[in-house]
Design a protein around this motif. Structure first.
Motif, PDB file in Angstrom:
ATOM      1  N   MET A 150       0.847  -1.193   0.000  1.00 29.67           N
ATOM      2  CA  MET A 150       0.000   0.000   0.000  1.00 29.67           C
ATOM      3  C   MET A 150       0.883   1.243   0.000  1.00 29.67           C
ATOM      4  N   GLY A 151       0.758   2.055  -1.043  1.00 29.11           N
ATOM      5  CA  GLY A 151       1.600   3.240  -1.169  1.00 29.11           C
ATOM      6  C   GLY A 151       0.794   4.483  -1.465  1.00 29.11           C
ATOM      7  N   ILE A 152       1.362   5.652  -1.104  1.00 28.68           N
ATOM      8  CA  ILE A 152       0.734   6.940  -1.389  1.00 28.68           C
ATOM      9  C   ILE A 152       1.757   7.846  -2.071  1.00 28.68           C
ATOM     10  N   TYR A 153       1.303   8.644  -3.021  1.00 27.73           N
ATOM     11  CA  TYR A 153       2.170   9.602  -3.731  1.00 27.73           C
ATOM     12  C   TYR A 153       1.896  10.999  -3.192  1.00 27.73           C
ATOM     13  N   ASP A 154       2.964  11.645  -2.713  1.00 28.04           N
ATOM     14  CA  ASP A 154       2.799  13.002  -2.187  1.00 28.04           C
ATOM     15  C   ASP A 154       2.760  14.003  -3.333  1.00 28.04           C
ATOM     16  N   LEU A 155       2.715  15.295  -3.017  1.00 24.15           N
ATOM     17  CA  LEU A 155       2.571  16.323  -4.060  1.00 24.15           C
ATOM     18  C   LEU A 155       3.806  16.453  -4.934  1.00 24.15           C
ATOM     19  N   ASP A 156       4.952  15.882  -4.482  1.00 24.49           N
ATOM     20  CA  ASP A 156       6.169  15.848  -5.307  1.00 24.49           C
ATOM     21  C   ASP A 156       6.289  14.557  -6.091  1.00 24.49           C
ATOM     22  N   LEU A 157       5.241  13.721  -6.044  1.00 23.87           N
ATOM     23  CA  LEU A 157       5.197  12.421  -6.706  1.00 23.87           C
ATOM     24  C   LEU A 157       6.216  11.438  -6.149  1.00 23.87           C
ATOM     25  N   ASP A 158       6.659  11.639  -4.916  1.00 19.36           N
ATOM     26  CA  ASP A 158       7.432  10.625  -4.216  1.00 19.36           C
ATOM     27  C   ASP A 158       6.451   9.644  -3.583  1.00 19.36           C
ATOM     28  N   CYS A 159       6.801   8.351  -3.628  1.00 24.66           N
ATOM     29  CA  CYS A 159       5.891   7.319  -3.142  1.00 24.66           C
ATOM     30  C   CYS A 159       6.344   6.804  -1.780  1.00 24.66           C
ATOM     31  N   TYR A 160       5.410   6.751  -0.840  1.00 23.69           N
ATOM     32  CA  TYR A 160       5.682   6.317   0.531  1.00 23.69           C
ATOM     33  C   TYR A 160       4.743   5.178   0.900  1.00 23.69           C
ATOM     34  N   HIS A 161       5.214   4.345   1.842  1.00 24.30           N
ATOM     35  CA  HIS A 161       4.311   3.363   2.426  1.00 24.30           C
ATOM     36  C   HIS A 161       3.151   4.072   3.107  1.00 24.30           C
ATOM     37  N   ALA A 162       2.018   3.399   3.182  1.00 27.42           N
ATOM     38  CA  ALA A 162       0.906   3.925   3.978  1.00 27.42           C
ATOM     39  C   ALA A 162       1.392   4.132   5.406  1.00 27.42           C
ATOM     40  N   PRO A 163       0.927   5.190   6.081  1.00 22.48           N
ATOM     41  CA  PRO A 163       1.496   5.578   7.387  1.00 22.48           C
ATOM     42  C   PRO A 163       1.083   4.640   8.519  1.00 22.48           C
ATOM     43  N   GLU A 164       1.701   4.881   9.678  1.00 22.19           N
ATOM     44  CA  GLU A 164       1.385   4.069  10.848  1.00 22.19           C
ATOM     45  C   GLU A 164      -0.060   4.277  11.291  1.00 22.19           C
ATOM     46  N   VAL A 165      -0.526   5.531  11.241  1.00 19.72           N
ATOM     47  CA  VAL A 165      -1.900   5.846  11.640  1.00 19.72           C
ATOM     48  C   VAL A 165      -2.773   5.824  10.396  1.00 19.72           C
ATOM     49  N   ILE A 166      -3.811   5.003  10.425  1.00 22.57           N
ATOM     50  CA  ILE A 166      -4.671   4.847   9.263  1.00 22.57           C
ATOM     51  C   ILE A 166      -6.105   4.650   9.757  1.00 22.57           C
ATOM     52  N   ASP A 167      -7.066   5.136   8.990  1.00 26.25           N
ATOM     53  CA  ASP A 167      -8.472   5.005   9.378  1.00 26.25           C
ATOM     54  C   ASP A 167      -9.028   3.685   8.862  1.00 26.25           C
ATOM     55  N   VAL A 168      -9.577   2.893   9.754  1.00 25.53           N
ATOM     56  CA  VAL A 168     -10.182   1.615   9.391  1.00 25.53           C
ATOM     57  C   VAL A 168     -11.694   1.735   9.517  1.00 25.53           C
ATOM     58  N   TYR A 169     -12.402   1.362   8.458  1.00 24.08           N
ATOM     59  CA  TYR A 169     -13.865   1.444   8.430  1.00 24.08           C
ATOM     60  C   TYR A 169     -14.433   0.036   8.281  1.00 24.08           C
ATOM     61  N   VAL A 170     -15.000  -0.484   9.352  1.00 20.05           N
ATOM     62  CA  VAL A 170     -15.591  -1.822   9.367  1.00 20.05           C
ATOM     63  C   VAL A 170     -16.941  -1.727  10.068  1.00 20.05           C
ATOM     64  N   PRO A 171     -18.001  -1.348   9.361  1.00 22.62           N
ATOM     65  CA  PRO A 171     -19.296  -1.114  10.004  1.00 22.62           C
ATOM     66  C   PRO A 171     -19.997  -2.383  10.476  1.00 22.62           C
ATOM     67  N   GLN A 172     -19.667  -3.532   9.862  1.00 22.39           N
ATOM     68  CA  GLN A 172     -20.309  -4.801  10.231  1.00 22.39           C
ATOM     69  C   GLN A 172     -19.225  -5.840  10.528  1.00 22.39           C
ATOM     70  N   PRO A 173     -18.490  -5.711  11.652  1.00 21.24           N
ATOM     71  CA  PRO A 173     -17.332  -6.578  11.903  1.00 21.24           C
ATOM     72  C   PRO A 173     -17.663  -8.054  12.065  1.00 21.24           C
ATOM     73  N   ASP A 174     -18.918  -8.379  12.374  1.00 17.24           N
ATOM     74  CA  ASP A 174     -19.303  -9.788  12.466  1.00 17.24           C
ATOM     75  C   ASP A 174     -19.697 -10.364  11.116  1.00 17.24           C
ATOM     76  N   CYS A 175     -19.756  -9.501  10.113  1.00 16.70           N
ATOM     77  CA  CYS A 175     -20.035  -9.941   8.739  1.00 16.70           C
ATOM     78  C   CYS A 175     -18.764  -9.907   7.891  1.00 16.70           C
ATOM     79  N   TYR A 176     -18.033  -8.779   7.971  1.00 17.29           N
ATOM     80  CA  TYR A 176     -16.794  -8.573   7.229  1.00 17.29           C
ATOM     81  C   TYR A 176     -15.865  -7.724   8.091  1.00 17.29           C
TER      82      TYR A 176
END
Length: 431
Positions: A373-399
């Motif tokens: 998982m990578g992200i491109y900054d405004l200088d088009l340098d590519c970095y790994h996804a950061p340590e802090v990330i938003d996780v969205y799992v509204p139905q954790p007993d389903c998925y």
């Protein structure tokens, strides 16, 4: 004698009217049956491109492709295209912080293969393949229309696109459900490597997918979404095969473009320009097997120096969405994950699988993932996804979904990655 002739003429007139009425009834009945039984044909013709293919081919899996000229696109001859095709190296990932990796990954390192190992669809040089029909018949584009309409309606009602990002959504239970990880900031692209599976669907009106989203979205404005990955969508394709797709919108799913710019609703100016014949949209993909090979699809969506949005697949740039499609000049959110449609056709939650139907706690080799998982900054340098990330799992007993952050860029490593998925319906936990 005159009365007899008049009587005969009247009878002939009535018979003629009866015959016309009968013919009309037959036509209407045939039209109704055709509309019901051959919806793929009607919808396929409605959106099919006006360009004339140079060749039509049928591949071994039964899919039918039209070979279209690459130079038939007006944007093809822009000066930067040659430069884009020749410079296919992407920036190296830069790491930051390392956290725990899944130790079970080691056993799978030598059992991974890219989609580049698959046999490609052979069109003449200077052309690219466009999926015209599957073995089941021409494509049903009303399925994509319904998909986009649901997303648009949800956005207009909530003004926050809750079905995509927020855990407190209260949408209609017959809706799209997600397990995603996302970052928010200022970006010029995102990337990831998707393991490919064939999830089981409960009903043909449902779908399951894994993809990357590159968005520009604000509470009162949704000006850009660029999406690519794999999906199983029998309502669209007429089968339950796993296929490659891309999608974009510039106004919260009211105006949209599915795959290439030859098939779209009237008065739609969104474009996708092909620059390479690798990986046609809608192509059937080989899938991973539990305990066997993990088959992967590498996706990169990023801007170039001209601010057009390139789409790369397995290190090949297959085309781009021109910047003229969008009001936004960069992205403010990158999302990785899975999505299903839950129609509740049996009066309960669907048993349609996300990923491969296994929860994220399973080890790689037994669970769906998106790695590197990578992200491109405004200088088009590519970095790994950061340590802090938003996780969205509204139905954790389903998925559900788990995130692993890493800074290693070894070719055999999974880098920052997610595991995700689930079986859906459970009588107790996911009713």
């Amino acid at each position: 004698m005159l009365d007899f002739v008049q009587s005969r003429m009247l009878n002939m007139h009535l018979s003629s009217k009866t015959l016309c009425f009968s013919v009309l009834v037959i036509i209407l009945l045939n039209h109704a049956l055709l509309s019901k039984g051959s919806r793929h044909i009607l919808e396929g013709e409605k959106y099919y491109r006006n360009e004339v293919p140079i060749k039509t081919i049928t591949v071994n899996d039964g899919d039918i492709y039209d070979c279209m000229k690459l130079d038939s696109h007006p944007k093809k001859q822009k000066p930067s295209i040659l430069r884009k095709i020749q410079s296919r190296e992407k920036p190296l990932l830069h790491g930051t912080i390392t956290t725990a990796n899944n130790s079970d990954h080691e056993s799978m390192r030598n059992r991974r293969r890219k989609t580049g190992a698959f046999k490609n669809v052979s069109c003449p040089p200077g052309s690219f393949p466009v999926l015209k029909a599957t073995k089941a018949g021409p494509l049903n584009f009303s399925a994509i229309e319904s998909f986009a309409s649901l997303r648009a309606r949800s956005f207009l009602e909530s003004k926050t696109t809750k079905p995509l990002f927020d855990s407190d959504d209260d949408d209609d239970p017959s809706a799209h459900e997600y397990a995603t990880a996302s970052v928010t900031g200022s970006y010029r692209g995102g990337e990831g490597t998707l393991s490919i599976w064939r999830p089981r669907l409960e009903d043909d009106s449902e779908m399951s997918l894994s993809q990357i989203w590159v968005l520009n979205k604000r509470p009162d404005d949704f000006s850009m979404s660029l999406e690519a990955g794999w999906m199983v969508n029998p309502d669209l394709y007429g089968d339950r095969r796993t296929r490659f797709f891309a999608f974009t919108t510039n106004d919260g799913y009211n105006t949209w473009l599915y795959n290439d710019d030859g098939r779209k609703p009237p008065n739609n100016r969104l474009e996708f320009t092909r620059t390479d014949n690798y990986m046609p949209f809608g192509k059937q993909l080989d899938c991973s097997t539990i305990g066997g090979d993990n088959t992967e699809l590498e996706i990169v969506i990023k801007q170039d120096e001209d601010q057009d949005w390139e789409l790369w697949v397995d290190e090949t740039m297959i085309g781009y969405w021109p910047k003229s499609n969008y009001r936004a000049r960069d992205a403010n959110k990158i999302i990785w994950g899975g999505e299903i449609v839950n129609e509740r056709t049996r009066g309960r939650h669907t048993s349609t699988q996300m990923g491969n139907g296994h929860f994220s706690s399973e080890p790689i080799g037994r669970v769906a993932y998106i790695s590197k998982m990578g992200i491109y900054d405004l200088d088009l340098d590519c970095y790994h996804a950061p340590e802090v990330i938003d996780v969205y799992v509204p139905q954790p007993d389903c998925y559900d979904l788990k995130y692993f952050q890493s800074d290693d860029d070894d070719d055999d490593d999974y880098g920052s990655h997610i595991t995700f998925g689930g079986p859906g319906y459970d009588r107790i936990k996911c009713p």
